[in-house]
Every structure is written in C-alpha cells, then in structure tokens.
Design an enzyme around this catalytic site. Sequence first.
Site, PDB file in Angstrom:
ATOM      1  CG  ASP A 471      -0.163  -0.262   2.514  1.00 36.39           C
ATOM      2  OD1 ASP A 471       1.088  -0.346   2.465  1.00 36.39           O
ATOM      3  OD2 ASP A 471      -0.805  -0.364   3.583  1.00 36.39           O
ATOM      4  CD  GLU A 472       5.861   3.184   0.836  1.00 30.82           C
ATOM      5  OE1 GLU A 472       5.859   2.154   1.522  1.00 30.82           O
ATOM      6  OE2 GLU A 472       6.672   4.115   1.019  1.00 30.82           O
ATOM      7  CD  GLU A 751      11.570  -1.606   1.381  1.00 35.19           C
ATOM      8  OE1 GLU A 751      10.741  -2.540   1.459  1.00 35.19           O
ATOM      9  OE2 GLU A 751      11.300  -0.436   1.690  1.00 35.19           O
TER      10      GLU A 751
HETATM   11  C1  RAM Z   1      10.036   3.714   2.108  1.00 36.22           C
HETATM   12  C2  RAM Z   1      10.003   3.671   0.633  1.00 36.22           C
HETATM   13  C3  RAM Z   1      11.172   4.234  -0.096  1.00 36.22           C
HETATM   14  C4  RAM Z   1      12.083   5.062   0.742  1.00 36.22           C
HETATM   15  C5  RAM Z   1      11.390   5.697   1.903  1.00 36.22           C
HETATM   16  C6  RAM Z   1      12.293   6.529   2.755  1.00 36.22           C
HETATM   17  O1  RAM Z   1       8.730   3.762   2.592  1.00 36.22           O
HETATM   18  O2  RAM Z   1       9.719   2.375   0.216  1.00 36.22           O
HETATM   19  O3  RAM Z   1      11.916   3.269  -0.770  1.00 36.22           O
HETATM   20  O4  RAM Z   1      12.651   6.043  -0.086  1.00 36.22           O
HETATM   21  O5  RAM Z   1      10.742   4.767   2.685  1.00 36.22           O
END
Ligand code: RAM
Length: 910
Positions: A471-472, A751
Amino acid sequence: MGFHAESLTCEYRTDVLGLDFKAPRFGWKLRSDRRGTLQTSYRLQVAGADGDYSAPLWDSGRVASDASIQVAYAGPELRSRTRYHARVKAWDSFGRESAWSESVWWETAFFTPDEWRAKWITPAASAIDPQATPAFMLAKRFEVKPDIVSARVYATAAGVYELYVNGEKVGDELLAPGWTSYRKRQQYQTYDVTNLLTAGGPNGIGAMLANGWFKGRLGWETTFNLYGDRRALLLQLHIAYADGTEEIVCSDESWKAAEGAIRLSELYDGETCDANLEQPGWSTPAFDDSAWSTAESIALPVTHLTAQEHHPIRVIETIKPRELIRTPNGEVVLDMGQNMVGRIRMTLDVPAGTTVTLKHAEVLDKDGNFYVGNLRSAKQAIVYTAAGVPGETYAPTFTFMGFRYLSVAGLPEEQAEGLMDAIVGEVIHTDMAPTGEFDCSSDMVNQLQRNIQWGQRGNFVDVPTDCPQRDERLGWTGDAQVFVRTAAFNYDVAAFFTKWLRDLKADQNPNGGVPFVIPNALFETDPPTPQEKIPSSSAWGDAAVIVPWTMYLCYGDVRLLSEQYESMCAWVSFIRNEGENEYLWNTGFHFGDWLGLDAKENSYVGATPRDLIATAFFAYSTRLVRETAVVLGKAADVRKYSELHDRIKAEFSREFVTPSGRLAAPTQTAHVLALMFDLVEGDVKKRIARELNELVVQNDYHLTTGFVGTPYLCFALSDNGYHATAVKLLMQETYPSWLYSVSKGATTIWEHWDGIKPDGSFWSDAMNSYNHYAYGAIGEWMYRYVAGLDMDETEAAYKKIRIRPRFADGSLTHARAALESPYGRIESGWSQEADEITVRFTVPANATAELVLDDVALAELKEDGLAADLADGVTAAEEADGSVRLTLGSGSYAFRYPAKQEAEQEPVTA
Ligand code: RAM
C-alpha cells in the site's frame, strides 16, 4: 551501405498523436559504412497535413552544423489539431549527401485551454452515489454524416478511464490519464477514431471510469479522495468531413450514466467483477439506455491540462505460468517464474455464478506457503463471478499487481489442472523503448542485470515508484535519484522523467523544499498543506537537481535543464536557508543512509551522521547547479555557485575531517560520499580511499551501505585505485551483497539486503518489498566500469564516448554492454583468453570516442595485427603511466593485446 539519415524522432517519439509543443525538437541517427564519419550539415523539412514536401511548410535549408539531436522546429507557427510530417537529410565529413530519411509524422493537440468546449461530467449524484465503489460508464449516442476524413477524441478523466466507440475499446493505453500532480497538471490523451465511426449513421461513444490515483486509495494511511471526491470525464470528439466542415461531440449533460460489471477497482486492492452485470453493447448506437441515469456537469478546470507527455502504459509482454503448486496449506498456487507487475488474463469454462478468487504474492514463505504479509493492507485480489459463457475471458482493467505467485480459489477441482493453460500474465509498464544490454561471463551477474531491468519495468508505471505491490507505490524522490542513471541505460526514459520533473517542479514548496514523494501524495490536501508542514530530506530532495542533470547528460536535453533551472536553484537556496550555518546542513529531518546495515537495532537509518550526508549532498547539488549554469551560459550564477561550493566544501572538512585527515565518521557511506562528491583532496583523499577499502576488506568484502552509499560504493572504490575490491563486492554471494538475493532465487531487486534471510525467514512484514529498484543502481557501474561504456561528460548525450573497460581479479573473463544512445548504438566489450585481451566496441556516426586502456603499451595494441594507432579512424594516440589513450571516430573496432600476469592491487596515484 553508404551514408544514411534515419530514426527521425519528434520529442523522443515517432508518429505521435497529440503533442502540444510549439517548437518540437527533432533527433536523428546517421549510419555510415566508413569509420570516422561526422555530420557537417543537415537539412530538415516539415510538411503540412498533406505530407507534400514539394511545397514544405518549413525548410531549414542546408545548415552547417553537427547537431543531430535536440534540433528545434523553427518554421511558421504551428496550428493546433494538425498533422505534420518531417524528414531530414545530412552531409558528412567525406562530402557525402544522404538521401532523405523516411518521413515521420506528429499531430498537434490543443494549444490553448479555450479549445476545450466539453464539460466535465459525472453521473447525477441522485442516481449513483459518488462514493460507491463500482466503476461506472458514461455514454452518448449521436449521428455522423457521410464522408468522414478523420476523427479525433481528446479526453481525460478525474480517475482512470477507458474509451469505447461503437462497442470497441479505443487504443491500447492502460490507466489513462496517468498520474500527475492533478491539482496543478493533468494529461489528456488523443485517439484516432476515424475507422471506428460509422459514416452516415448512428454511433455510440462512452467511457468507463474507476477511482485510480485521483480518488482511490493512496498511501499507507488509507486515504481516499486525495485530489477530489468525484470521478469525472472530459471528452471532445472532432469529426472532419470531406467538404471541409467539422462537427464536435462533447461530454455534457446529454450523456447517460450507469454502473456495470466492475464492482470495485482500486490500484492497491485489485478488482471485483461480476460478469452477469455486464451491459453488452453499452457503447453501441442500438443500445437502449432508457434505464440509465442522467449525467451532470461539475466544476473542474481545463487550464491545467497538458497533452500526454510520455509513452502510455501498455501490456508489454505476456508470460505463461511456469508451475502449478499445491502448498502445504492446501492452496492451489501458480508460479509465474518471474516477479512481475501487471495483471493476469484468464479464460474460463465454468457455470454462471462461479466466483473465482485470485490473490497475488511476491514470494512463498520458508515452508512453501502463499505469503502476503509484506503487502501490508494492499489486497491485490481479483474476485471474478463468471457469466457462464464457454471460453469467457477476463483481465482486470483499472488496477495492477506486483506478484510472482497467484493463489486460485473457487474453481471446481477438476479445472485446477487446466489452470496452466487458462492463465497468462500480462506485464504492464510505461512503454519506454529498451536501450541497454549488459552481459558478462558470470551467470549470476547476468541474472542481477535482468533483476535490475525487471525492477525498472515494474516500477516505471507512469511515475517512478518505490515498489509496485504494497500500500505504497509512490514516487519516492530518493529512490528515483539513486536509480536514474541506471534507468537511462536500460530504457529511454527522457520523456518519462521530463513529465515527472514537471510534477516535481509543480509540487515543490515556494521555499524550495521538495516533498518526499512526487506527485506529493503524502501531503495532498485542499486547501494545500502549509509548506512548513511539508518536510524535505537530503538525498531525497536532491532529485530536483540530480534528475534533470542526468537527463541532460544522457539525452543532451538543454531545454529541460532550463525549464528546471529555477527549481534546481530553489532547492539549493532552501538548504542554504535551513542550516544554522549556511554552509552546513545540520537541521531538520533526514532519511539518512536509509536501511544501511550499520543502523542501530530497531532503526531503519544507517550509522552515517545525517548532517554529514546532508552537507555532502548540499555540496553535490551546488556543484551540479554550477555545471548547469555553465551549460545555460549564466556567468554570474557560475561564480555564485562556485563560491558557494567552495565554502560548503571547506565547511565539510572543518566539520567532518580531523586535522590529520581522517574522516570523523567510520562508516563506508561517509567515506563513499567524501570521495564521490570530491569533498577531499590530495593525501586526505588517498587516506580516505585507503580507509574505505579497509572498511570493506575488514568486513570480509561485504558492504554495510544503505540507499545513500550503495549507488556510489563501487565507483568510489574503482575511481580511487581499488577496482578489484569493487569487483569482489559485485561478485560476493553471501549476505549482504547484490548476488545474495540472486542466490536466493530473486528475479527482481529487493528493498532489503536480507529480504529473505539465510534461514529462509523474512525481514519484518512492515516494510519488505521484493521489487524495489534502489539497490539496482549498481547497474550504472556495471555498464560504465565493467563493460566500459561511458561518456566524456564535457559533451552530453554520448557525443564524446569514453570506452574504458576495467579488468579485475580474473573473476570475469568477458563483459559486454550496448546502449542505443541519442546518436545511435554504442557497444563496448572485452574478453580475456589465456594470454590475450580483446576489446571490441562500436561508435555511432557523428560521435567520437576516447579509448582508455590500462596496463598496456601502445606498441602492444593491435588491430588485425597492425599497430592500433595506425588503424583507420584513429586520430590520436597517447601513452602515459602504463595507460594508452586513443582518440577515434565512428565505426566498429577490435583491438588485441597480450594479457599481463595478475598485478597486485595498488592504488593509482592521481
Ligand atoms: C520507504 C520507501 C522508499 C524510501 C522511503 C524513505 O517507505 O519504500 O523506498 O525512499 O521509505
């Protein structure tokens, strides 16, 4: 083969409907069978709608110039809604004249808002609740006279829409109008519907609308209605007849509205569709719309509309499932074999009323069960109720999913086996042209390269997003900034980032601050959130400077630089006003070295001091603004930013470097930034480089860097004499490393370095994307330093190529890259056999190159057994400090020289 002018483009595209540039720019490529070909002059012609070049609208005449990219139209004022044709020819340095290129066309859209006559419409609120979840249709029936010459629809929506004429879906774009900072800018699309209309008879037109980015769920706090609380359509159809007359059909209150089969469609949550509620033929003239409700107009502006600025989202590829799995929990799961972004299309043979539920996940857990924890609240679910028509097919329309695995429920057991044939994955993303290739002798590194490219595909869905599944899915500036140069190798992203930068500029705070995400969905409110409440972070906000500069470097886009210049300067002034000391940024919130492995427990932020990162980026952005001022010829600014840069650099040393030349922060990232941004010099620089190398060696050749340090780590090592260490980092297979995720079967970039831990368990559900391109930023170093395909940055767009392959510890025996650059295809590659190294490369016509080879004497370098400096196309040769530099013209070359015994790694002295 001779000499040819080809691949003519207009604003980075060909044959495009609906451009609103008044002076569009052309680019072309030259093909030559002779080495050392340069363009000496060109001639461009633009013809009007008839495509008749015997009386062209504009003829540039023969212009003595080597410009073959970014050449702007300079003829009589263009008219809106008109088709133009263009062709080019060129003369080369051997006095040859090319034939005319193939003719290409583009069509102008509206040039002024007053050309919009249509009204924004939506179903009457009394009939359809504006907050109801089903998609709705808006449609209209109308008569068309005989003898149509052409028909165009200009349309956009508050929400996402698909257009239909006489029962046919128009065009192949998905999720139109795409995502922009809607309150300030919104794209409209142009469609050619000439062949879909019935001349001399009744016709039907309509659109289906869902929430999309405009009013759907966006952000992890489950916010709806970010840009408005009603979906709406704006549509204008222009029909031109043979007798020269024109008719216009507009969206207005005469349209009718109804809900249909799609009961819910949300970007994060997927789609629910009941095929029994389909209204067959709803956009055809024969359809009886007496049960439909009326439409009403609503007050939305047209002044902020802009013609589609880049390639639309499309289905780019389809993939078949690889395997049907029955999980220990008893679920039926399909493995697509690739973590992909898009949707599935299924073909069913089931009784009416059968409901099939599909869920989408990126990974299976360590027991082999379907796992959706990392999606957070995003449902990514398809719920389809069949109509019972044999062979009915369905694919969701207004949503996309990030997934490799698909769980299927609700099908009769005997049909489960047929699923492999019933389902295909449709990969969707912005339809940018692939431009880059990289491969080498390591299969794992080649898989890494594929993962980087898949990460880009999955996250370049109209805006550069962090991730495509949870959800982003937001346009995080930091992620875009670290990845942009790699992105520009893999795909042509010039138009894609031009659009995004316009949103960045539109959403930038008046004080110059840059929101974390663009479009600024995290702070999108009406009335606007006061700027002091919208925070900015170093390394994220620097996207305002780094991204336009990278577009300039890669595509020579000076116009974009000048469009963004004010925004770039504003970001630097913002920083200057932020710190307690105007040369040091030591205030405010920062993401720091996000996800760095040297973070304290329970923290996302690596150990590198945030003010060190902030000040280093302050210096870097100031330097790039200075470079921009040089390109734009702003002498006073060049002085201003040079001085500012010197002051920040001095302040950086005062604050973060000890008097004896040690960096005060003992982290890899701190060392990387000091080196990469040239914040230290001479012996201090050497010491910091040596200490960076030691930090890596002491960590058994493993990195500890997060979002900020990782993209530059290998560059900082290679540039300062420790290339072999950089290569060891690339080749490292144990955690943490790029190849660790590959060894765990990753098909995209994760990530976290340990998204899946060595024991098979996961990083916390709270933030664990398996499709996050940021760490894919290593791709740039692979292209530039491993394969050696690089540029001399004093001339943008690879006009002056640098071929500089670097060989390392023998862990690779060959590497090769190719790039379809603005001037044409560049190749660079090398291979090392037992005692011989071969370097092969190609320089496109109208570009030149410098070949730099280390550890070789000029006398050893041969082409076909002849001295390399005497080879055709070579214009200069130089030898210094064991390196050879050849200057050469276009053409394909293959040089050979004897391989040396493995040299001890020793830092190169500057
Ligand atoms: C997370 C995101 C992104 C990052 C920020 C600070 O929620 O997925 O990759 O840039 O944080």
